[in-house]
Design a protein around this motif. Structure first.
Motif, short mmCIF file in Angstrom:
data_model
loop_
_atom_site.label_atom_id
_atom_site.label_comp_id
_atom_site.label_asym_id
_atom_site.label_seq_id
_atom_site.Cartn_x
_atom_site.Cartn_y
_atom_site.Cartn_z
N ASP A 1 3.01 -17.91 -4.51
CA ASP A 1 1.71 -18.52 -4.76
C ASP A 1 1.43 -18.64 -6.25
OD1 ASP A 1 1.73 -15.70 -4.52
OD2 ASP A 1 -0.45 -15.70 -4.74
N LEU A 2 2.43 -18.36 -7.12
CA LEU A 2 2.23 -18.42 -8.55
C LEU A 2 2.88 -19.66 -9.14
CD1 LEU A 2 3.05 -14.70 -9.38
CD2 LEU A 2 0.79 -15.74 -9.20
N PRO A 3 2.47 -20.07 -10.35
CA PRO A 3 3.12 -21.20 -11.01
C PRO A 3 4.59 -20.92 -11.22
CG PRO A 3 1.06 -20.63 -12.10
CD PRO A 3 1.34 -19.55 -11.11
N GLU A 4 5.38 -21.99 -11.46
CA GLU A 4 6.83 -21.86 -11.60
C GLU A 4 7.22 -20.81 -12.63
OE1 GLU A 4 10.74 -22.70 -10.70
OE2 GLU A 4 9.00 -23.66 -9.79
N SER A 5 6.49 -20.76 -13.76
CA SER A 5 6.85 -19.85 -14.83
C SER A 5 6.46 -18.41 -14.56
CB SER A 5 6.18 -20.31 -16.13
OG SER A 5 4.76 -20.29 -15.99
N GLU A 6 5.70 -18.16 -13.48
CA GLU A 6 5.19 -16.82 -13.23
C GLU A 6 5.64 -16.26 -11.89
OE1 GLU A 6 0.99 -16.56 -13.73
OE2 GLU A 6 0.96 -17.96 -15.40
N LYS A 7 6.65 -16.87 -11.26
CA LYS A 7 7.10 -16.39 -9.96
C LYS A 7 7.68 -14.99 -10.10
CE LYS A 7 8.05 -21.01 -8.22
NZ LYS A 7 9.08 -22.00 -7.88
N THR A 8 7.32 -14.14 -9.16
CA THR A 8 7.76 -12.75 -9.24
C THR A 8 8.23 -12.26 -7.89
OG1 THR A 8 5.51 -11.98 -8.80
CG2 THR A 8 6.16 -12.19 -11.10
N LEU A 9 9.09 -11.27 -7.91
CA LEU A 9 9.55 -10.58 -6.72
C LEU A 9 8.93 -9.20 -6.69
CD1 LEU A 9 13.29 -11.60 -6.80
CD2 LEU A 9 11.67 -12.23 -5.04
N VAL A 10 8.49 -8.78 -5.50
CA VAL A 10 7.84 -7.48 -5.36
C VAL A 10 8.54 -6.69 -4.28
CG1 VAL A 10 5.69 -6.28 -4.85
CG2 VAL A 10 5.62 -8.48 -6.05
N ASP A 11 8.95 -5.48 -4.57
CA ASP A 11 9.59 -4.65 -3.56
C ASP A 11 8.62 -4.36 -2.43
OD1 ASP A 11 11.98 -4.49 -4.88
OD2 ASP A 11 11.48 -2.66 -5.96
N TYR A 12 9.12 -4.43 -1.20
CA TYR A 12 8.31 -4.10 -0.03
C TYR A 12 8.42 -2.61 0.24
CZ TYR A 12 6.87 -3.79 4.84
OH TYR A 12 6.24 -3.44 6.01
N ASP A 13 7.29 -1.91 0.17
CA ASP A 13 7.29 -0.46 0.35
C ASP A 13 6.57 -0.03 1.62
OD1 ASP A 13 8.64 -0.01 -2.07
OD2 ASP A 13 6.78 -0.20 -3.20
N GLY A 14 6.25 -0.97 2.50
CA GLY A 14 5.48 -0.64 3.69
C GLY A 14 6.33 -0.06 4.81
N GLY A 15 5.69 0.14 5.96
CA GLY A 15 6.36 0.67 7.13
C GLY A 15 7.28 -0.36 7.75
N ARG A 16 8.04 0.08 8.74
CA ARG A 16 9.04 -0.80 9.35
C ARG A 16 8.68 -1.21 10.78
NH1 ARG A 16 10.23 -0.61 4.52
NH2 ARG A 16 12.34 -0.35 3.73
N THR A 17 7.44 -1.01 11.18
CA THR A 17 7.02 -1.45 12.51
C THR A 17 6.43 -2.85 12.44
OG1 THR A 17 4.74 -0.64 12.37
CG2 THR A 17 6.43 0.94 13.08
N ARG A 18 6.33 -3.49 13.57
CA ARG A 18 5.77 -4.84 13.62
C ARG A 18 4.37 -4.87 13.02
NH1 ARG A 18 4.26 -7.24 19.42
NH2 ARG A 18 3.00 -5.37 19.30
N VAL A 19 3.56 -3.89 13.34
CA VAL A 19 2.19 -3.85 12.83
C VAL A 19 2.18 -3.75 11.31
CG1 VAL A 19 0.06 -2.51 12.76
CG2 VAL A 19 1.21 -2.89 14.94
N ASP A 20 3.00 -2.87 10.76
CA ASP A 20 3.07 -2.71 9.31
C ASP A 20 3.45 -4.02 8.63
OD1 ASP A 20 2.48 0.09 9.26
OD2 ASP A 20 4.54 0.51 9.84
N ILE A 21 4.45 -4.69 9.18
CA ILE A 21 4.94 -5.93 8.59
C ILE A 21 3.88 -7.02 8.65
CG2 ILE A 21 6.69 -7.74 8.78
CD1 ILE A 21 8.50 -5.49 10.08
N VAL A 22 3.20 -7.12 9.79
CA VAL A 22 2.17 -8.15 9.94
C VAL A 22 1.00 -7.91 8.99
CG1 VAL A 22 0.46 -9.13 11.53
CG2 VAL A 22 2.79 -8.72 12.31
N VAL A 23 0.61 -6.66 8.81
CA VAL A 23 -0.49 -6.35 7.89
C VAL A 23 -0.15 -6.82 6.49
CG1 VAL A 23 -1.70 -4.48 6.71
CG2 VAL A 23 -1.46 -4.42 9.18
N VAL A 24 1.06 -6.52 6.01
CA VAL A 24 1.47 -6.95 4.68
C VAL A 24 1.49 -8.47 4.60
CG1 VAL A 24 3.39 -7.00 3.04
CG2 VAL A 24 2.77 -4.86 4.17
N ALA A 25 2.00 -9.12 5.63
CA ALA A 25 2.08 -10.58 5.64
C ALA A 25 0.70 -11.21 5.58
CB ALA A 25 2.83 -11.05 6.87
N LEU A 26 -0.25 -10.65 6.32
CA LEU A 26 -1.60 -11.21 6.32
C LEU A 26 -2.29 -11.01 4.98
CD1 LEU A 26 -2.97 -10.27 9.87
CD2 LEU A 26 -2.08 -12.46 9.06
N ILE A 27 -2.03 -9.87 4.35
CA ILE A 27 -2.60 -9.64 3.02
C ILE A 27 -2.05 -10.67 2.03
CG2 ILE A 27 -2.61 -8.04 1.06
CD1 ILE A 27 -2.77 -5.75 3.07
#
Length: 295
Positions: free
Chosen positions: A249-275
């Motif tokens: 969601d950032l401009p081309e010059s500001e694209k970043t990668l962020v390590d995923y540190d959340g849980g490994r259940t479906r609920v955990d993944i969906v919460v991060v995705a919705l955020i």
């Protein structure tokens, strides 16, 4: 008696002027959305978002002390959870509708907007943020189980039974990653896996189920993908063979990668995705309303 009566009238005028000067604890420049009987139904009741709403009185000392904490929490939760405020001293009908008997009163409007819950947490910005995220997690769990409102819950049984398979997980390779991810306006959560890895095998059904749920809830604007790191070694080496959440969601010059540190259940993944999804959409511009008569 006349001079005494005149003094009383003058004091009443001064008192009224002072009251108007502190009539609101929030302004349009804050990340707190001011709510009134005019916009409450449109902003809150008809919304799919989670809301934390403070019912306050401008003259209340506790409310005045809460104000900076409420503003800080609203800024921290911007794009994730909506934070509102109602002058319940001015709009007594709205406060009465939700059983407000003291100030400040904080209510949580989750899946069932017609049944608000009392917020029982602390009054610091940190405690408010923790309470909001806890409520958000509960909301997502309810939606996944089919109990929540706002999003469609009629398709959950197929996902719960594993019937959806991997159909909504996008397989990426050295050749397709840049075209699909880096050149996309969407948010991507990408799993780097090894077919022989036990943890990866355990995650596969959770990832697949979350992919289907996220696709439906975000209308395809957040995508879950997978990279076989044993085959696509150039791509895996580029990113250190780690779990990542790609924020596009950032401009081309500001694209970043962020390590995923959340849980490994479906609920955990969906919460991060919705955020991530909610952060893609800035809150609507607030219009300063001089008086209710202008609406």
């Amino acid at each position: 008696m006349a001079p005494f009566a005149r003094n009383r009238l003058l004091w009443g005028t001064v008192s009224c002027t002072f009251f108007l000067a502190v009539n609101s604890l929030y302004s349009s420049s804050d990340d707190v959305i001011e709510l009134t009987p005019t916009n409450f139904n449109r902003e809150v009741i008809q919304s799919d978002s989670l809301w934390l709403i403070e019912f306050y009185a401008p003259w209340c000392g506790h409310c005045q002390r809460l104000t900076p904490e409420w503003k800080k929490a609203a800024t921290a939760l911007k794009g994730v959870v909506k934070m509102g405020a109602v002058d319940a001293d001015k709009h007594q009908s709205l406060g009465g509708q939700y059983g407000v008997k003291g100030f400040p009163t904080i209510k949580i409007f989750g899946a069932n907007k017609n049944k608000a819950e009392d917020y029982q947490g602390g009054r610091t910005s940190e405690a408010i943020v923790d309470g909001a995220l806890s409520a958000l997690r509960s909301l997502v769990k309810d939606r996944l189980s089919g109990r929540g409102g706002g999003y469609s819950s009629g398709k959950q049984s197929g996902q719960d039974s594993g019937g959806s398979g991997r159909k909504d997980v996008i397989d990426l390779t050295d050749d397709t990653f840049d075209k699909n991810v880096l050149n996309s306006d969407d948010v991507w959560l990408v799993e780097f896996y090894a077919p022989w890895c036990g943890h990866c095998k355990n995650l596969e059904p959770e990832w697949a189920s979350a992919a289907s749920e996220v696709k439906e809830q975000t209308k395809g604007k957040v995508k879950l993908a997978a990279v076989d790191a044993t085959v696509n070694q150039a791509l895996a080496s580029r990113y250190g063979i780690r779990w990542i959440s790609y924020h596009q969601d950032l401009p081309e010059s500001e694209k970043t990668l962020v390590d995923y540190d959340g849980g490994r259940t479906r609920v955990d993944i969906v919460v991060v995705a919705l955020i991530c999804f909610q952060r893609m959409h800035p809150p609507p511009e607030l219009l300063e309303i001089i008086s209710e008569g202008c609406l």
